[in-house]
Design a protein around this motif. Structure first.
Motif, PDB file in Angstrom:
ATOM      1  N   PRO A  96       0.844  -1.198   0.000  1.00  0.00           N
ATOM      2  CA  PRO A  96       0.000   0.000   0.000  1.00  0.00           C
ATOM      3  C   PRO A  96       0.881   1.250   0.000  1.00  0.00           C
ATOM      4  CG  PRO A  96      -0.762  -1.578   1.639  1.00  0.00           C
ATOM      5  CD  PRO A  96       0.555  -2.085   1.117  1.00  0.00           C
ATOM      6  N   GLY A  97       0.430   2.286  -0.675  1.00  0.00           N
ATOM      7  CA  GLY A  97       1.212   3.513  -0.755  1.00  0.00           C
ATOM      8  C   GLY A  97       2.034   3.604  -2.032  1.00  0.00           C
ATOM      9  N   ILE A  98       1.971   2.552  -2.850  1.00  0.00           N
ATOM     10  CA  ILE A  98       2.639   2.593  -4.147  1.00  0.00           C
ATOM     11  C   ILE A  98       1.558   2.577  -5.219  1.00  0.00           C
ATOM     12  CG2 ILE A  98       4.149   1.390  -5.764  1.00  0.00           C
ATOM     13  CD1 ILE A  98       5.742   0.390  -3.357  1.00  0.00           C
ATOM     14  N   LEU A  99       1.569   3.632  -6.009  1.00  0.00           N
ATOM     15  CA  LEU A  99       0.640   3.756  -7.124  1.00  0.00           C
ATOM     16  C   LEU A  99       1.229   3.016  -8.317  1.00  0.00           C
ATOM     17  CD1 LEU A  99      -1.862   5.172  -8.395  1.00  0.00           C
ATOM     18  CD2 LEU A  99      -0.351   7.092  -8.911  1.00  0.00           C
ATOM     19  N   VAL A 100       0.431   2.185  -8.947  1.00  0.00           N
ATOM     20  CA  VAL A 100       0.871   1.443 -10.128  1.00  0.00           C
ATOM     21  C   VAL A 100       0.025   1.902 -11.311  1.00  0.00           C
ATOM     22  CG1 VAL A 100       1.253  -0.815 -11.173  1.00  0.00           C
ATOM     23  CG2 VAL A 100       1.471  -0.549  -8.684  1.00  0.00           C
ATOM     24  N   LEU A 101       0.714   2.380 -12.342  1.00  0.00           N
ATOM     25  CA  LEU A 101       0.031   2.794 -13.561  1.00  0.00           C
ATOM     26  C   LEU A 101       0.442   1.876 -14.700  1.00  0.00           C
ATOM     27  CD1 LEU A 101       0.460   6.674 -13.378  1.00  0.00           C
ATOM     28  CD2 LEU A 101      -1.514   5.315 -12.680  1.00  0.00           C
ATOM     29  N   ILE A 102      -0.544   1.368 -15.412  1.00  0.00           N
ATOM     30  CA  ILE A 102      -0.308   0.529 -16.585  1.00  0.00           C
ATOM     31  C   ILE A 102      -0.756   1.341 -17.787  1.00  0.00           C
ATOM     32  CG2 ILE A 102      -0.882  -1.635 -17.737  1.00  0.00           C
ATOM     33  CD1 ILE A 102      -1.623  -2.706 -14.871  1.00  0.00           C
ATOM     34  N   ASN A 103       0.206   1.732 -18.615  1.00  0.00           N
ATOM     35  CA  ASN A 103      -0.098   2.587 -19.779  1.00  0.00           C
ATOM     36  C   ASN A 103      -0.916   3.809 -19.360  1.00  0.00           C
ATOM     37  OD1 ASN A 103       1.241   0.700 -21.433  1.00  0.00           O
ATOM     38  ND2 ASN A 103      -0.626  -0.518 -21.534  1.00  0.00           N
TER      39      ASN A 103
END
Length: 110
Positions: A74-81
């Motif tokens: 938690p606290g890590i933003l994950v962006l896919i494209n």
């Protein structure tokens, strides 16, 4: 990890920001070839990628700053494209050729 593409690999870009790059030898951007199929015979997904990054590219012993309970902490933003991974199926998202996956720590000013 092969440094050239073959039939069994997918080329992707992985980026780290918000301090996470410190866990990966201060590399902000990696161009990788990952196996198209994981050890279980399934198409490689984000869960596979996270394990692969920890095993292959993380030189820092503080794995818990990136992973908690076998997933991105938690606290890590994950962006896919450029889309939030929550919209894409989170760690079950099947990785495609050319994907750009960005990990941003919001805990370190990301």
């Amino acid at each position: 990890m092969p440094d050239t593409q073959n039939e069994g690999t997918i080329k992707i870009t992985v980026e780290f920001s918000g301090g996470l790059e410190m866990l990966f030898s201060n590399e902000r951007k990696l161009s990788l070839y990952i196996p198209a199929i994981d050890a279980d015979g399934s198409r490689s997904n984000i869960a596979f990628l996270v394990r692969h990054l920890c095993e292959t590219f993380m030189n820092d012993p503080r794995k818990e700053l990136f992973v908690l309970d076998d997933t991105v902490r938690p606290g890590i933003l994950v962006l896919i494209n450029d889309a939030d991974w929550e919209l894409e199926g989170e760690d079950k998202y099947v990785i495609e050729e050319g994907d750009n996956i960005l990990f941003v720590s919001t805990l370190h000013g990301g």
